[in-house]
Design a protein around this motif. Structure first.
Motif, PDB file in Angstrom:
ATOM      1  N   PRO A  87       9.289  69.038  46.703  1.00 25.63           N
ATOM      2  CA  PRO A  87      10.627  69.565  47.004  1.00 25.63           C
ATOM      3  C   PRO A  87      11.728  68.519  46.818  1.00 25.63           C
ATOM      4  O   PRO A  87      12.843  68.864  46.409  1.00 25.63           O
ATOM      5  CB  PRO A  87      10.493  69.994  48.469  1.00 25.63           C
ATOM      6  N   GLU A  88      11.436  67.273  47.078  1.00 23.67           N
ATOM      7  CA  GLU A  88      12.442  66.222  46.927  1.00 23.67           C
ATOM      8  C   GLU A  88      12.768  65.908  45.467  1.00 23.67           C
ATOM      9  O   GLU A  88      13.681  65.115  45.190  1.00 23.67           O
ATOM     10  CB  GLU A  88      12.015  64.935  47.648  1.00 23.67           C
ATOM     11  N   ASP A  89      12.043  66.508  44.530  1.00 22.84           N
ATOM     12  CA  ASP A  89      12.385  66.380  43.113  1.00 22.84           C
ATOM     13  C   ASP A  89      13.480  67.371  42.705  1.00 22.84           C
ATOM     14  O   ASP A  89      13.966  67.317  41.569  1.00 22.84           O
ATOM     15  CB  ASP A  89      11.149  66.610  42.242  1.00 22.84           C
ATOM     16  N   THR A  90      13.838  68.260  43.608  1.00 26.49           N
ATOM     17  CA  THR A  90      14.892  69.234  43.310  1.00 26.49           C
ATOM     18  C   THR A  90      16.196  68.515  42.989  1.00 26.49           C
ATOM     19  O   THR A  90      16.680  67.700  43.766  1.00 26.49           O
ATOM     20  CB  THR A  90      15.090  70.178  44.501  1.00 26.49           C
ATOM     21  N   ALA A  91      16.743  68.806  41.814  1.00 23.98           N
ATOM     22  CA  ALA A  91      17.950  68.126  41.349  1.00 23.98           C
ATOM     23  C   ALA A  91      18.356  68.699  39.997  1.00 23.98           C
ATOM     24  O   ALA A  91      17.599  69.465  39.388  1.00 23.98           O
ATOM     25  CB  ALA A  91      17.711  66.625  41.215  1.00 23.98           C
ATOM     26  N   ILE A  92      19.532  68.302  39.555  1.00 25.98           N
ATOM     27  CA  ILE A  92      19.914  68.534  38.161  1.00 25.98           C
ATOM     28  C   ILE A  92      19.476  67.295  37.388  1.00 25.98           C
ATOM     29  O   ILE A  92      19.791  66.168  37.778  1.00 25.98           O
ATOM     30  CB  ILE A  92      21.417  68.771  38.014  1.00 25.98           C
ATOM     31  N   TYR A  93      18.772  67.512  36.306  1.00 27.22           N
ATOM     32  CA  TYR A  93      18.243  66.418  35.492  1.00 27.22           C
ATOM     33  C   TYR A  93      19.061  66.277  34.217  1.00 27.22           C
ATOM     34  O   TYR A  93      19.357  67.267  33.539  1.00 27.22           O
ATOM     35  CB  TYR A  93      16.775  66.665  35.158  1.00 27.22           C
ATOM     36  N   TYR A  94      19.402  65.042  33.906  1.00 24.38           N
ATOM     37  CA  TYR A  94      20.205  64.707  32.740  1.00 24.38           C
ATOM     38  C   TYR A  94      19.500  63.635  31.923  1.00 24.38           C
ATOM     39  O   TYR A  94      18.757  62.818  32.460  1.00 24.38           O
ATOM     40  CB  TYR A  94      21.556  64.131  33.157  1.00 24.38           C
ATOM     41  N   CYS A  95      19.803  63.598  30.647  1.00 20.16           N
ATOM     42  CA  CYS A  95      19.383  62.462  29.846  1.00 20.16           C
ATOM     43  C   CYS A  95      20.634  61.721  29.364  1.00 20.16           C
ATOM     44  O   CYS A  95      21.727  62.284  29.303  1.00 20.16           O
ATOM     45  CB  CYS A  95      18.526  62.873  28.656  1.00 20.16           C
ATOM     46  N   ASN A  96      20.462  60.470  29.072  1.00 17.51           N
ATOM     47  CA  ASN A  96      21.538  59.648  28.535  1.00 17.51           C
ATOM     48  C   ASN A  96      20.927  58.337  28.071  1.00 17.51           C
ATOM     49  O   ASN A  96      19.717  58.119  28.191  1.00 17.51           O
ATOM     50  CB  ASN A  96      22.622  59.393  29.584  1.00 17.51           C
ATOM     51  N   THR A  97      21.744  57.494  27.549  1.00 19.83           N
ATOM     52  CA  THR A  97      21.268  56.172  27.155  1.00 19.83           C
ATOM     53  C   THR A  97      21.106  55.300  28.402  1.00 19.83           C
ATOM     54  O   THR A  97      21.628  55.609  29.480  1.00 19.83           O
ATOM     55  CB  THR A  97      22.253  55.508  26.201  1.00 19.83           C
ATOM     56  N   VAL A  98      20.380  54.206  28.229  1.00 19.27           N
ATOM     57  CA  VAL A  98      20.247  53.204  29.281  1.00 19.27           C
ATOM     58  C   VAL A  98      20.669  51.863  28.683  1.00 19.27           C
ATOM     59  O   VAL A  98      19.961  51.358  27.794  1.00 19.27           O
ATOM     60  CB  VAL A  98      18.808  53.110  29.812  1.00 19.27           C
ATOM     61  N   PRO A  99      21.789  51.305  29.080  1.00 17.79           N
ATOM     62  CA  PRO A  99      22.744  51.804  30.068  1.00 17.79           C
ATOM     63  C   PRO A  99      23.526  53.005  29.524  1.00 17.79           C
ATOM     64  O   PRO A  99      23.473  53.289  28.332  1.00 17.79           O
ATOM     65  CB  PRO A  99      23.665  50.600  30.295  1.00 17.79           C
ATOM     66  N   VAL A 100      24.259  53.673  30.397  1.00 16.73           N
ATOM     67  CA  VAL A 100      25.012  54.860  30.006  1.00 16.73           C
ATOM     68  C   VAL A 100      26.227  54.455  29.171  1.00 16.73           C
ATOM     69  O   VAL A 100      27.074  53.683  29.615  1.00 16.73           O
ATOM     70  CB  VAL A 100      25.479  55.635  31.253  1.00 16.73           C
TER      71      VAL A 100
END
Length: 114
Positions: A87-100
Motif C-alpha cells: 500500500p505504501e507504493d501508492t503514488a503517481i510514478y514519473y520518469c525523468n533524467t537523473v539528475p532532472v
C-alpha cells in the motif's frame, strides 16, 4: 523539448505486480541516466530507481529487491517492473533524467489497495 509519456499504472492488490513504461520523445536517455520517481499524496517526489549507462542500477531502500528498472535504448523507453507491491507504493510514478533536466510528464497512477 523532450517529453515523457508514462503508462502502465493501475489499481492492484497488495502483493501484486505492475510494469510501468516511459517513452521519451527524443534520445535523452543516451545522454543522461534514466530514473523513475514517485510522489505520494502529501509527500515530496522521490527517486526510486536509476539506470546508468552500461546498465548499472540503483534503488531506494524502500523498493530494493521488489522493483527492477530496465531500458530499451533503441526505443528510448524505460521500464519499471514492480513486484510484491505494498500500500505504501501508492503514488503517481514519473520518469525523468537523473539528475532532472527536463519537464515532468503527466505520470501514471499506481494504487495498491485491497
Amino acid at each position: 523539448q523532450v517529453q515523457f509519456v508514462e503508462s502502465g499504472g493501475d489499481l492492484v492488490q497488495p502483493g501484486g505486480s505492475l510494469r510501468l513504461s516511459c517513452a521519451a520523445s527524443g534520445s535523452i536517455f543516451s545522454i543522461y541516466a534514466a530514473g523513475w520517481y514517485r510522489q505520494a499524496p502529501g509527500k515530496q517526489r522521490e527517486l526510486v530507481a536509476t539506470i546508468f549507462h552500461g546498465g548499472l542500477t540503483n534503488y531506494a531502500d524502500s523498493v530494493k529487491g521488489r522493483f527492477t528498472i530496465s531500458r530499451d535504448s533503441a526505443k528510448n523507453t524505460v521500464y519499471l517492473q514492480m513486484n510484491n507491491l505494498k500500500p505504501e507504493d501508492t503514488a503517481i510514478y514519473y520518469c525523468n533524467t537523473v539528475p532532472v533536466v527536463r519537464n515532468w510528464g503527466q505520470g501514471t497512477q499506481v494504487t495498491v489497495s485491497s
